[in-house]
Design a protein around this motif. Structure first.
Motif, PDB file in Angstrom:
ATOM      1  N   TRP A 113     -20.818 -24.482   8.414  1.00 48.00           N
ATOM      2  CA  TRP A 113     -19.438 -24.035   8.231  1.00 48.00           C
ATOM      3  C   TRP A 113     -19.324 -22.812   7.331  1.00 48.00           C
ATOM      4  CZ3 TRP A 113     -15.821 -25.048  11.449  1.00 48.00           C
ATOM      5  CH2 TRP A 113     -15.872 -26.236  12.212  1.00 48.00           C
ATOM      6  N   ASP A 132     -16.978 -20.009   8.811  1.00 43.09           N
ATOM      7  CA  ASP A 132     -15.761 -19.618   8.105  1.00 43.09           C
ATOM      8  C   ASP A 132     -15.765 -18.145   7.712  1.00 43.09           C
ATOM      9  OD1 ASP A 132     -14.683 -22.163   8.291  1.00 43.09           O
ATOM     10  OD2 ASP A 132     -15.474 -22.807   6.347  1.00 43.09           O
ATOM     11  N   HIS A 179     -10.787 -25.973   7.814  1.00 46.63           N
ATOM     12  CA  HIS A 179     -11.314 -24.894   8.647  1.00 46.63           C
ATOM     13  C   HIS A 179     -10.271 -24.510   9.686  1.00 46.63           C
ATOM     14  CE1 HIS A 179     -15.209 -25.900   6.872  1.00 46.63           C
ATOM     15  NE2 HIS A 179     -15.010 -27.144   7.254  1.00 46.63           N
ATOM     16  N   GLU A 180     -10.361 -23.278  10.172  1.00 46.16           N
ATOM     17  CA  GLU A 180      -9.431 -22.796  11.188  1.00 46.16           C
ATOM     18  C   GLU A 180      -9.510 -23.690  12.429  1.00 46.16           C
ATOM     19  OE1 GLU A 180     -10.162 -20.889  14.241  1.00 46.16           O
ATOM     20  OE2 GLU A 180      -7.994 -20.732  14.586  1.00 46.16           O
TER      21      GLU A 180
END
Length: 244
Positions: free
Chosen positions: A203, A207, A130-131
Motif C-alpha cells: 500500500w 498510495d 486508501h482511495e
C-alpha cells in the motif's frame, strides 16, 4: 429439518411473493448460498434490515428442497451503513459484491479465500485509509489470483522473457516484443508497478502512485477481469475513476 449455522456477506437480494426475499450470501464455510428469508419485507420483520447487501451476518438456516430458509440472522458488521454515505466507496463496494457473486460459480462449494478477500475489501473501504478505486482494483486482482487468473506482471506471459513491452489481456498479462499480439496495450512502467503493488498488498507504493497511472491501471484491470468472467460487471459503469 437439517439446521446449520454460518457467517457470510449478503451479495444481493430479490423479491419473492408479497413479503419474502431470496438472499444470495457468500458464507465462510458453505460458500455461496441462495436462501429464502420469509416475511422480511414486512415492517414487523425481526431481521429484514440484517439481510441487506453489504451486511456481514451470522446466520442460522435449514435446508430446503430447492432453497434453504433463513431462520435467524444477527449482524456482525453493517458495512452498507458506512458505505452508503460515500458514493465512490458505495459503488466500489457494489462492484466487489457483483464480482464475488460471479467468481463463485457453484452453490455450496466452499470458497473461504474469496470470502476472506471480500470481507477484507469491504472493511478496507469502510476504514477509508486508501482511495476507493485502489481498494477495488486490489480486490479485483487478488480475487482473480485466487480463482487462478492472476495476470503475469514480472515476465512475459508466453515465453517468460524479462523484457516487457506491452499488456495483452488474451495472453494473460505482460508480454515481450516478440510475443506481443495485435491490439495489446502499452502501459507505462509505473502502471505495471502499481498493479504489482496492489496484487502484493504494497500500500505504500500504491498510495504514492500518480493519478494517471491509477487511471490506466483501473482500465486494464477492469478489462482483464471482465474478459475472464466473459461478462461485464454492471456496477463498474457507476464507479468513479481517478481523473487523468
Amino acid at each position: 429439518m437439517s439446521l446449520y449455522r454460518d457467517e457470510g456477506v449478503v451479495l444481493r437480494t430479490q423479491k419473492l411473493g408479497e413479503a419474502d426475499r431470496i438472499v444470495t450470501i457468500l458464507a465462510r464455510r458453505t460458500g455461496k448460498i441462495r436462501a429464502v428469508a420469509k416475511g422480511v419485507r414486512r415492517t414487523t420483520s425481526r431481521f429484514g434490515a440484517r439481510l441487506e447487501p453489504f451486511t456481514h451476518v451470522d446466520l442460522q438456516l435449514h435446508t430446503g428442497r430447492t432453497l434453504d430458509v433463513v431462520t435467524q440472522a444477527e449482524t456482525i458488521r453493517p458495512y452498507g451503513e458506512v458505505l452508503a454515505a460515500d458514493y465512490p466507496r458505495y459503488t466500489a463496494g457494489s462492484a466487489m459484491l457483483e464480482t464475488a457473486d460471479r467468481l463463485t460459480h457453484g452453490e455450496k462449494e466452499p470458497a473461504l479465500r474469496q470470502f476472506l478477500l471480500l470481507v477484507g475489501g469491504l472493511r478496507t473501504l469502510a476504514e477509508r485509509g486508501h482511495e476507493a478505486r485502489l481498494v477495488l482494483d486490489a480486490y479485483f486482482l487478488r480475487s482473480l489470483a485466487v480463482a487462478g487468473y492472476a495476470p503475469a506482471l514480472d515476465a512475459c506471459a508466453k515465453c517468460q522473457a524479462p523484457a516487457i513491452r506491452a499488456f495483452a489481456i488474451v495472453a494473460g498479462g505482460v508480454v515481450c516484443g516478440a510475443c506481443r499480439p495485435a491490439g495489446a496495450a502499452v502501459p507505462a512502467g509505473e502502471t505495471i508497478g502499481l498493479m504489482t503493488a496492489l496484487l502484493r498488498g504494497d500500500w505504500a507504493t500504491a498510495d504514492a502512485s500518480e493519478s494517471r497511472h491509477r487511471s490506466e491501471c483501473s482500465g486494464l484491470v477492469a478489462a482483464y477481469l471482465q474478459w475472464h468472467l466473459e461478462h461485464g460487471i454492471r456496477s463498474l459503469r457507476h464507479v468513479e475513476r481517478e481523473p487523468v
